[in-house]
Design a protein around this motif. Structure first.
Motif, PDB file in Angstrom:
ATOM      1  N   MET A 105       2.385   2.297  -3.446  1.00 49.41           N
ATOM      2  CA  MET A 105       1.469   2.734  -4.499  1.00 49.41           C
ATOM      3  C   MET A 105       1.405   4.257  -4.557  1.00 49.41           C
ATOM      4  O   MET A 105       1.503   4.933  -3.534  1.00 49.41           O
ATOM      5  N   TRP A 118       0.843  -1.204   0.000  1.00 48.70           N
ATOM      6  CA  TRP A 118       0.000   0.000   0.000  1.00 48.70           C
ATOM      7  C   TRP A 118       0.879   1.256   0.000  1.00 48.70           C
ATOM      8  O   TRP A 118       0.591   2.217  -0.700  1.00 48.70           O
ATOM      9  N   ARG A 119       1.942   1.251   0.756  1.00 46.92           N
ATOM     10  CA  ARG A 119       2.813   2.421   0.854  1.00 46.92           C
ATOM     11  C   ARG A 119       3.585   2.691  -0.436  1.00 46.92           C
ATOM     12  O   ARG A 119       3.993   3.816  -0.697  1.00 46.92           O
ATOM     13  N   LYS A 164      -0.692   7.813  -5.291  1.00 46.74           N
ATOM     14  CA  LYS A 164      -2.010   8.259  -4.831  1.00 46.74           C
ATOM     15  C   LYS A 164      -3.096   7.813  -5.810  1.00 46.74           C
ATOM     16  O   LYS A 164      -4.167   7.360  -5.401  1.00 46.74           O
ATOM     17  N   GLN A 180      -3.057   5.186  -7.788  1.00 46.17           N
ATOM     18  CA  GLN A 180      -3.249   3.747  -7.665  1.00 46.17           C
ATOM     19  C   GLN A 180      -4.078   3.411  -6.434  1.00 46.17           C
ATOM     20  O   GLN A 180      -4.948   2.533  -6.473  1.00 46.17           O
ATOM     21  N   ARG A 181      -3.823   4.120  -5.347  1.00 40.43           N
ATOM     22  CA  ARG A 181      -4.603   3.889  -4.125  1.00 40.43           C
ATOM     23  C   ARG A 181      -6.074   4.224  -4.352  1.00 40.43           C
ATOM     24  O   ARG A 181      -6.963   3.492  -3.919  1.00 40.43           O
ATOM     25  N   LEU A 195      -9.312   1.651  -4.076  1.00 37.18           N
ATOM     26  CA  LEU A 195     -10.470   1.945  -3.222  1.00 37.18           C
ATOM     27  C   LEU A 195     -11.760   2.065  -4.039  1.00 37.18           C
ATOM     28  O   LEU A 195     -12.812   1.571  -3.624  1.00 37.18           O
TER      29      LEU A 195
END
Length: 79
Positions: free
Chosen positions: A10, A7-8, A12, A14-15, A19
């Motif tokens: 990725m 997660w870290r 912004k 991609q995050r 979601l």
């Protein structure tokens, strides 16, 4: 082939994509489950239990229920 990103790692964008796709998947699942519960057996092709199980398959399950699981008759298509 590159390994999976945490997660870290990725970006912004991609995050946000992860979601958004998760939220869409959840919304489809809830809509399909609700439709199965409220629709009479006679208006569903096959058994409700099978469609409930199929709807848990990511994206494809709920979409296939809405496309193929519900019966459409001529009376339902009229305005």
């Amino acid at each position: 082939m590159a390994g999976k990103k945490s997660w870290r790692e990725m970006s912004k964008g991609q995050r946000i994509s992860v979601l958004a796709s998760g939220a869409l998947n959840l919304a489809l699942l809830v809509a399909a489950q609700r439709s199965i519960a409220k629709t009479p057996d006679s208006e569903i092709r096959g058994k409700k239990g099978v469609w409930r199980a199929v709807s848990f398959i990511n994206f494809f399950g709920p979409v296939s229920y809405f496309l193929f699981g519900r019966r459409r008759d001529a009376a339902g298509l009229k305005n």
